[in-house]
Write a protein that holds these residues in place. Structure first.
Motif, PDB file in Angstrom:
ATOM      1  N   CYS A  22     -21.227  23.981  -3.539  1.00 23.34           N
ATOM      2  CA  CYS A  22     -22.108  23.094  -4.298  1.00 23.34           C
ATOM      3  C   CYS A  22     -21.485  21.710  -4.446  1.00 23.34           C
ATOM      4  CB  CYS A  22     -22.411  23.676  -5.678  1.00 23.34           C
ATOM      5  SG  CYS A  22     -23.459  25.145  -5.640  1.00 23.34           S
ATOM      6  N   LEU A  23     -20.171  21.661  -4.620  1.00 23.55           N
ATOM      7  CA  LEU A  23     -19.502  20.364  -4.714  1.00 23.55           C
ATOM      8  C   LEU A  23     -19.630  19.589  -3.410  1.00 23.55           C
ATOM      9  CD1 LEU A  23     -16.151  21.271  -6.568  1.00 23.55           C
ATOM     10  CD2 LEU A  23     -18.233  20.304  -7.549  1.00 23.55           C
ATOM     11  N   ASN A  24     -19.627  20.305  -2.299  1.00 24.72           N
ATOM     12  CA  ASN A  24     -19.689  19.654  -0.988  1.00 24.72           C
ATOM     13  C   ASN A  24     -21.104  19.244  -0.595  1.00 24.72           C
ATOM     14  OD1 ASN A  24     -16.902  19.883  -0.409  1.00 24.72           O
ATOM     15  ND2 ASN A  24     -17.167  22.022   0.223  1.00 24.72           N
ATOM     16  N   GLU A  25     -22.096  20.016  -1.024  1.00 28.31           N
ATOM     17  CA  GLU A  25     -23.477  19.766  -0.598  1.00 28.31           C
ATOM     18  C   GLU A  25     -24.005  18.451  -1.149  1.00 28.31           C
ATOM     19  OE1 GLU A  25     -26.331  22.838  -1.178  1.00 28.31           O
ATOM     20  OE2 GLU A  25     -24.964  24.428  -0.517  1.00 28.31           O
TER      21      GLU A  25
ATOM     22  N   GLY B  74     -26.665  21.131  -4.669  1.00 29.17           N
ATOM     23  CA  GLY B  74     -25.490  20.318  -4.425  1.00 29.17           C
ATOM     24  C   GLY B  74     -25.234  19.225  -5.445  1.00 29.17           C
ATOM     25  N   PHE B  75     -23.932  18.790  -5.501  1.00 28.29           N
ATOM     26  CA  PHE B  75     -23.517  17.713  -6.404  1.00 28.29           C
ATOM     27  C   PHE B  75     -22.890  16.533  -5.648  1.00 28.29           C
ATOM     28  CE2 PHE B  75     -23.320  21.595  -9.007  1.00 28.29           C
ATOM     29  CZ  PHE B  75     -24.182  21.226 -10.035  1.00 28.29           C
ATOM     30  N   GLN B  76     -22.572  16.734  -4.368  1.00 31.19           N
ATOM     31  CA  GLN B  76     -22.064  15.670  -3.493  1.00 31.19           C
ATOM     32  C   GLN B  76     -20.840  14.975  -4.103  1.00 31.19           C
ATOM     33  OE1 GLN B  76     -25.203  13.176  -2.066  1.00 31.19           O
ATOM     34  NE2 GLN B  76     -23.944  12.166  -0.522  1.00 31.19           N
ATOM     35  N   ILE B  77     -19.799  15.753  -4.318  1.00 31.11           N
ATOM     36  CA  ILE B  77     -18.535  15.204  -4.820  1.00 31.11           C
ATOM     37  C   ILE B  77     -17.596  14.981  -3.630  1.00 31.11           C
ATOM     38  CG2 ILE B  77     -16.542  15.603  -6.315  1.00 31.11           C
ATOM     39  CD1 ILE B  77     -19.169  15.197  -7.814  1.00 31.11           C
TER      40      ILE B  77
ATOM     41  N   VAL C  34     -14.574  14.817  -1.182  1.00 27.48           N
ATOM     42  CA  VAL C  34     -13.522  15.827  -1.008  1.00 27.48           C
ATOM     43  C   VAL C  34     -12.258  15.442  -1.760  1.00 27.48           C
ATOM     44  CG1 VAL C  34     -12.029  16.975   0.672  1.00 27.48           C
ATOM     45  CG2 VAL C  34     -14.431  16.550   1.226  1.00 27.48           C
ATOM     46  N   GLU C  35     -11.892  14.156  -1.714  1.00 34.48           N
ATOM     47  CA  GLU C  35     -10.650  13.737  -2.366  1.00 34.48           C
ATOM     48  C   GLU C  35     -10.731  13.793  -3.889  1.00 34.48           C
ATOM     49  OE1 GLU C  35     -13.059  10.024  -1.326  1.00 34.48           O
ATOM     50  OE2 GLU C  35     -12.517  11.951  -0.393  1.00 34.48           O
ATOM     51  N   LYS C  36     -11.931  13.960  -4.443  1.00 39.26           N
ATOM     52  CA  LYS C  36     -12.088  14.008  -5.895  1.00 39.26           C
ATOM     53  C   LYS C  36     -12.407  15.410  -6.424  1.00 39.26           C
ATOM     54  CE  LYS C  36     -13.559   9.213  -6.550  1.00 39.26           C
ATOM     55  NZ  LYS C  36     -14.572   8.316  -7.166  1.00 39.26           N
ATOM     56  N   GLN C  37     -12.493  16.386  -5.527  1.00 36.84           N
ATOM     57  CA  GLN C  37     -12.907  17.723  -5.947  1.00 36.84           C
ATOM     58  C   GLN C  37     -11.847  18.454  -6.767  1.00 36.84           C
ATOM     59  OE1 GLN C  37     -14.335  19.914  -2.547  1.00 36.84           O
ATOM     60  NE2 GLN C  37     -16.009  18.463  -2.154  1.00 36.84           N
ATOM     61  N   ASN C  38     -10.607  18.009  -6.677  1.00 43.85           N
ATOM     62  CA  ASN C  38      -9.542  18.644  -7.448  1.00 43.85           C
ATOM     63  C   ASN C  38      -9.029  17.745  -8.573  1.00 43.85           C
ATOM     64  OD1 ASN C  38      -9.463  21.108  -5.939  1.00 43.85           O
ATOM     65  ND2 ASN C  38      -8.421  19.990  -4.293  1.00 43.85           N
TER      66      ASN C  38
ATOM     67  N   ALA D  97     -14.439  12.542 -21.721  1.00 44.66           N
ATOM     68  CA  ALA D  97     -13.609  12.960 -20.587  1.00 44.66           C
ATOM     69  C   ALA D  97     -14.471  13.358 -19.398  1.00 44.66           C
ATOM     70  CB  ALA D  97     -12.708  14.122 -21.007  1.00 44.66           C
ATOM     71  N   ILE D  98     -15.570  14.053 -19.676  1.00 46.06           N
ATOM     72  CA  ILE D  98     -16.482  14.477 -18.596  1.00 46.06           C
ATOM     73  C   ILE D  98     -17.068  13.259 -17.899  1.00 46.06           C
ATOM     74  CG2 ILE D  98     -18.672  15.613 -18.117  1.00 46.06           C
ATOM     75  CD1 ILE D  98     -18.017  17.581 -20.373  1.00 46.06           C
ATOM     76  N   LYS D  99     -17.512  12.298 -18.706  1.00 47.08           N
ATOM     77  CA  LYS D  99     -18.121  11.099 -18.119  1.00 47.08           C
ATOM     78  C   LYS D  99     -17.090  10.228 -17.417  1.00 47.08           C
ATOM     79  CE  LYS D  99     -21.966  10.941 -21.396  1.00 47.08           C
ATOM     80  NZ  LYS D  99     -22.661  10.184 -22.472  1.00 47.08           N
ATOM     81  N   GLN D 100     -15.906  10.138 -18.001  1.00 46.80           N
ATOM     82  CA  GLN D 100     -14.846   9.314 -17.414  1.00 46.80           C
ATOM     83  C   GLN D 100     -14.457   9.826 -16.029  1.00 46.80           C
ATOM     84  OE1 GLN D 100     -11.231   9.209 -19.760  1.00 46.80           O
ATOM     85  NE2 GLN D 100      -9.985   8.829 -17.940  1.00 46.80           N
ATOM     86  N   GLY D 101     -14.319  11.146 -15.908  1.00 46.77           N
ATOM     87  CA  GLY D 101     -13.905  11.722 -14.637  1.00 46.77           C
ATOM     88  C   GLY D 101     -15.043  12.158 -13.749  1.00 46.77           C
ATOM     89  N   ASP D 102     -16.297  11.881 -14.166  1.00 45.89           N
ATOM     90  CA  ASP D 102     -17.479  12.344 -13.422  1.00 45.89           C
ATOM     91  C   ASP D 102     -17.343  13.832 -13.092  1.00 45.89           C
ATOM     92  OD1 ASP D 102     -19.981  12.125 -12.256  1.00 45.89           O
ATOM     93  OD2 ASP D 102     -19.168  11.605 -10.279  1.00 45.89           O
ATOM     94  N   ILE D 103     -16.955  14.588 -14.117  1.00 46.02           N
ATOM     95  CA  ILE D 103     -16.688  16.012 -13.952  1.00 46.02           C
ATOM     96  C   ILE D 103     -17.988  16.813 -13.929  1.00 46.02           C
ATOM     97  CG2 ILE D 103     -15.649  18.034 -15.080  1.00 46.02           C
ATOM     98  CD1 ILE D 103     -13.624  16.167 -13.820  1.00 46.02           C
ATOM     99  N   ILE D 104     -18.071  17.764 -13.016  1.00 44.18           N
ATOM    100  CA  ILE D 104     -19.203  18.705 -13.000  1.00 44.18           C
ATOM    101  C   ILE D 104     -18.855  19.819 -13.982  1.00 44.18           C
ATOM    102  CG2 ILE D 104     -20.703  20.172 -11.609  1.00 44.18           C
ATOM    103  CD1 ILE D 104     -20.809  17.222 -10.875  1.00 44.18           C
TER     104      ILE D 104
END
Length: 963
Positions: free
Chosen positions: A467-470, A476-479, A481-485, A595-602
């Protein structure tokens, strides 16, 4: 000549009923075999015989139903349900309309006292609850739409070695104060007790003082909703046939199942099947008891309340054959989601589903009602389980009198509505058969954005990664690759935590689909007990809650000894009613939100409800999963959905030991033992007594008793709507729609969540501006659901969903363009300008317009915005009927055509001319300001719908009968 036959019931000659197998005239008796008809169609047939008056229900209707096999999908038939169930969110506009109708009838020279429901109406106040307090601490945001930033929550009291003495509420025979220690010794389930946890007197199963959280939430509920509660109480006093189930009793569909359901009606010794329609889409739950029922919109319900039948196309009936036995690890939710997937793939939208086969006998009534409750999610009108021996056994345990059960069984067998589970019995003939093996079902969750997207629990980690990749879309959330971790550190209550993609921030055990099934709720409790004993904890920033659908759930969780352990993990009872599912969740801690908004966290929410549309729980929680109650607890402990339960531990317990899910998952034998000991008839008996007595706050509430409601012009809750401003005795020809602008240009799968106001009132919204101008602060906004009795608020909240994707804007936002001025405005503000300028508006949409629930204001709102017609590729059937019922024309593109293929931009003006005599399914021509002409289908299915449209909707049609 046609004549129904009334007979005495076998060994009960004083009981009378219509014998559906006999229709005859003066000199002739004709017998018809019903054995091949589906059981659900037999209920429709009995109703048509009993209610045949030659006008609303005709002889031909009964014959068409009897000839179902050849007439399905080809004819419209009326159905007169035995009763109506309302819940307060959708019930209040119905009752406000009734009050307004009395006013309009009086003004037109009629007698307002005659305006009363024609059948029993039960209104349950269950959608007012908001989570102001949880974990025994104030969230400092009493209303989801406002409030100050919240303070850190108080920590839970630890388990105490010495039990706290709690007084039993004056029950004779109890030997002194009841204590947690007494209960633990009697139940054998636990040896320590947590403060502020509701427990029961072991001698009389009477509740001792409730936890602080429940009491505070109840106080807030009565305080903020006092005005509308007074309106409900006025309604119960002045209208005949209306009873109100007060707050803190339970959810509408659950109360309907446990308390209001008759299975067989008996009125003056006359017997007929129980059946129901309701304003809650989960009315379908009662089909698990063999009671035909489904959810309809408020407009259609009001017509039924005034004595008009529900009109439906004689449906196809899909037979769902269940075989085998489910895995011990598969809960009712797993079964529900599996069946949901199969039936959605089988295309059962707009059809009845009826269950048969050897597997049906393996399912308890609790399992059946859970499955039936989910049928709106796979599009069926209802999912029916005929009454059988399992049903009768269940009714016996829930307090039905033995003599009544004997009469019930005899009657149902006489009218061929009793299912014989023996393999030798003949099964009905169905339109099609879907086969499902229960043995193949494994645990699943559903999400992250739609309930139909199931994910096997053992594939959850990899699926979320996908889902992060889609690309952004239905999953999908289109995150990048370098930000997925990415990891975002956050300080909360003096400790540092790390948030990452997949982190859990909301975990809600909601029992609207589970409280009828003790096993899944007990599984959550037993898992919590084992987790606490192993030393596992839940991170304090996770918004945890336990919202039982009725007191019965708290009862068996308490008496089984698992409630303290749920509370220890943060799953404390917050009250009784719909909360997280309908968006009534208190804001997340400010530090977590930032924190969620700052890091664009799913960030993720996990709940055991039925709705998980994106942004529904909280605007910063983008991934939401539906799961069984024990899995909700398990994921809360893990703190993330990025976990493989087979190979990764939930956490570290005492002595640094890694604890896996398999270490704390309760076995089926454990569940069976606890269920047998704790789920007993006394629980249902106590719940019924509670509902009959009401509660102190409700009993002391004052309300007017005048025939007409005394409208308060300053009220922001209750307002007389304008639906009857053009009340006319005779219909008029449909007026042309000339030079209409497009208010919204929408895509596919626009849900009623996108259309109808629900959840919190955003501070920047048009509704918030209106309330602010009335002198209210954000803390006083309450929710849209609580203000459904105020058309000014609801109209401003229509199309105000933050996830609304209007093609004019190009991104998700509740905005549109006012073309005469070129301004980008809130949808309401643009509609208001169009109305001031005298310009009609229409809506362009794609496929499946109107999916989901909350259908009442999804029709009323657009009507009050000035929408004259909607032009879509296809519609959800019930919503389409609602549009007609309010006076909006549903138009459909010809097959293969849509705005793109026709070269439409939506910026044109549209003119639609209706012929003097509309016909069902007629093709109309639409001319645009650019000179283009194309044809559409007017989706009026029968003469009744055309008549309703000519009168300006069903409300005006039924109101004229009192003039």
């Amino acid at each position: 000549p046609y004549q129904p036959v009334i007979e005495a019931l076998g060994n009960y000659p004083q009981k009378k009923f219509y014998n559906v197998s006999k229709l005859g005239g003066a000199n002739q008796l004709l017998c018809f075999t019903l054995d091949t008809l589906p059981f659900s169609i037999r209920v429709l047939f009995e109703s048509s015989i009993r209610n045949c008056d030659g006008f609303l229900v005709k002889e031909t209707d009964a014959m068409n139903i009897l000839d179902w096999k050849t007439k399905q999908n080809n004819v419209e038939v009326p159905f007169c349900p035995a009763r109506v169930v309302l819940q307060d969110f959708t019930g209040i506009p119905a009752m406000v309309d009734f009050a307004a109708m009395r006013e309009a009838v009086r003004n037109a020279g009629g007698d307002p006292v005659k305006v009363n429901p024609a059948c029993p109406i039960d209104l349950t106040v269950d959608h007012s609850l908001q989570i102001d307090f949880s974990k025994c601490a104030i969230q400092n945001a009493p209303n989801p739409g406002g409030g100050d930033s919240q303070k850190p929550m108080a920590k839970l009291s630890p388990l105490k070695a010495q039990p706290r003495k709690l007084p039993c509420r004056g029950q004779t025979g109890c030997k002194g104060p009841c204590s947690a220690g007494d209960l633990s010794r009697n139940s054998g389930q636990f040896s320590a007790q947590i403060e502020n946890t509701p427990i029961l007197c072991p001698f009389h199963l009477q509740p001792v003082p409730e936890p602080e959280t429940v009491l505070k939430n109840q106080e807030m509920e009565f305080g903020r909703n006092r005005e509308r509660l007074q309106f409900f109480k006025w309604s119960s006093k002045v209208f005949k046939n209306i009873s109100v189930i007060p707050p803190e009793t339970g959810m509408a569909h659950q109360v309907n199942l446990e308390y209001l359901s008759r299975v067989v009606f008996e009125v003056k010794d006359f017997l007929y099947p129980d059946s129901v329609v309701g304003t809650d889409s989960h009315t379908t739950m009662v089909n698990g008891l063999g009671i035909l029922g489904w959810g309809v919109g408020g407009i259609e319900t009001e017509a039924v309340m005034l004595g008009m039948p529900v009109t439906l196309t004689l449906p196809e009936v899909v037979g769902c054959e269940l075989t085998g036995t489910a895995s011990p690890l598969a809960t009712s939710i797993d079964i529900v989601l599996s069946i949901t997937k199969h039936l959605r793939q089988a295309d059962v939208a707009g059809k009845f589903v009826e269950f048969f086969g050897s597997g049906v006998s393996q399912l308890s009534v609790a399992d059946r009602t859970t499955i039936a409750n989910m049928c709106p999610e796979y599009g069926a009108i209802l999912s029916f389980f005929p009454v059988d021996n399992v049903t009768l056994k269940h009714l016996k345990h829930t307090g039905f009198d033995k003599a009544k059960l004997e009469v019930m069984e005899a009657y149902l067998k006489a009218v061929k509505l009793f299912r014989n589970g023996e393999s030798s019995s003949r099964e009905p003939e169905y339109s099609q058969v879907v086969q499902i093996s229960l043995s193949s079902i494994i645990p699943y969750v559903s999400g992250p954005k739609r309930s139909q997207d199931r994910v096997a629990v053992n594939n959850m980690k990899s699926d979320f990664q996908a889902c992060l990749n889609e690309k952004s879309g239905v999953k999908g959330f289109q995150i990048a690759v370098e930000k997925q971790n990415d990891i975002v550190p956050v300080q909360y209550e003096g400790n540092e935590y790390k948030l990452s993609h997949g982190c859990i921030v909301i975990a809600a055990v909601i029992s609207c689909t589970n409280n009828c099934n003790p096993s899944v709720m007990l599984a959550a409790g037993l898992l919590a007990k084992k987790a606490v004993e192993a030393g596992l904890v839940v991170k304090p920033y996770i918004r945890t809650s336990l919202s039982p659908g009725s007191g019965m759930v708290t009862h068996y969780l308490s008496s089984s000894g698992v409630l303290p352990y749920l509370s220890k993990l943060g799953f404390e009872v917050i009250g009784y009613g719909c909360s997280t599912c309908v968006g009534n969740t208190a804001p997340l801690p400010e530090a977590i939100r930032n924190a969620i908004k700052q890091g664009d966290i799913i960030a993720c929410g996990v709940l055991s409800g039925t709705k998980n549309f994106e942004g529904r729980l909280c605007d910063c929680v983008r991934a939401n999963y539906l799961a069984s109650p024990p899995l909700v607890v398990a994921y809360a402990i893990a703190g993330t959905v990025r976990i493989d339960f087979e190979t990764e531990p939930l956490g570290t317990g005492f002595n640094g030991k890694s604890i896996y899910l398999r270490d704390i998952w309760p076995t089926r034998r454990e569940l069976h033992t606890v269920e047998e000991e704790c789920v007993i008839s006394s629980m249902f008996k106590e719940l019924k007594e509670k509902m009959e007595k009401g509660n102190k706050r409700w009993n002391l509430l004052e309300a007017p008793e005048s025939t007409l409601f005394p409208w308060d012009l300053k009220s922001t809750y209750i307002r007389c709507p304008s639906f009857f401003d053009k009340l006319a005795k005779e219909p008029v020809s449909p007026q042309p729609i000339e030079n209409a602008h497009v208010l919204l240009y929408l895509g596919d799968s626009v849900t009623t969540d996108h259309i109808s106001p629900a959840g919190s009132i955003a501070r920047s919204s048009a509704a918030a501006k209106y309330l602010t101008n009335k002198g209210l602060t954000p803390r006083e906004f309450n929710s849209y659901g609580a203000r459904r009795g105020n058309d000014a608020v609801m109209t401003r909240g229509t199309f105000a969903n933050i996830k609304l994707l209007n093609k004019f804007i190009g991104k998700a936002a509740p905005k549109t363009i006012h073309f005469p001025s070129g301004q980008t405005l809130d949808v309401f503000e643009a509609a208001e300008l169009y109305q001031k300028e005298g310009i009609p508006v229409i809506i362009l949409a794609g496929k499946k317009y109107g999916l989901g629930s909350s259908r009442d204001w999804a029709a009323k709102g657009p009507f009050l915005l000035g929408v004259k017609a909607i032009l879509a590729e296809s519609y959800e059937k019930v919503h389409k009927s609602q549009l007609i019922g309010i006076g909006i024309a549903p138009l459909q593109f010809l097959p293969g055509e849509n705005p793109s293929t026709l070269g439409l931009t939506g910026r044109e003006q549209f003119s639609i001319l209706f012929p003097p005599e509309l016909l069902p399914g007629m093709t109309l021509d639409i001319k645009t300001s650019t000179g283009k002409v194309f044809s559409v289908i007017a989706l009026f299915e029968n003469d009744v719908e055309i008549t309703l449209y000519k009168y300006g909707g069903s409300l005006n049609f039924v109101a004229r009968r009192f003039l």
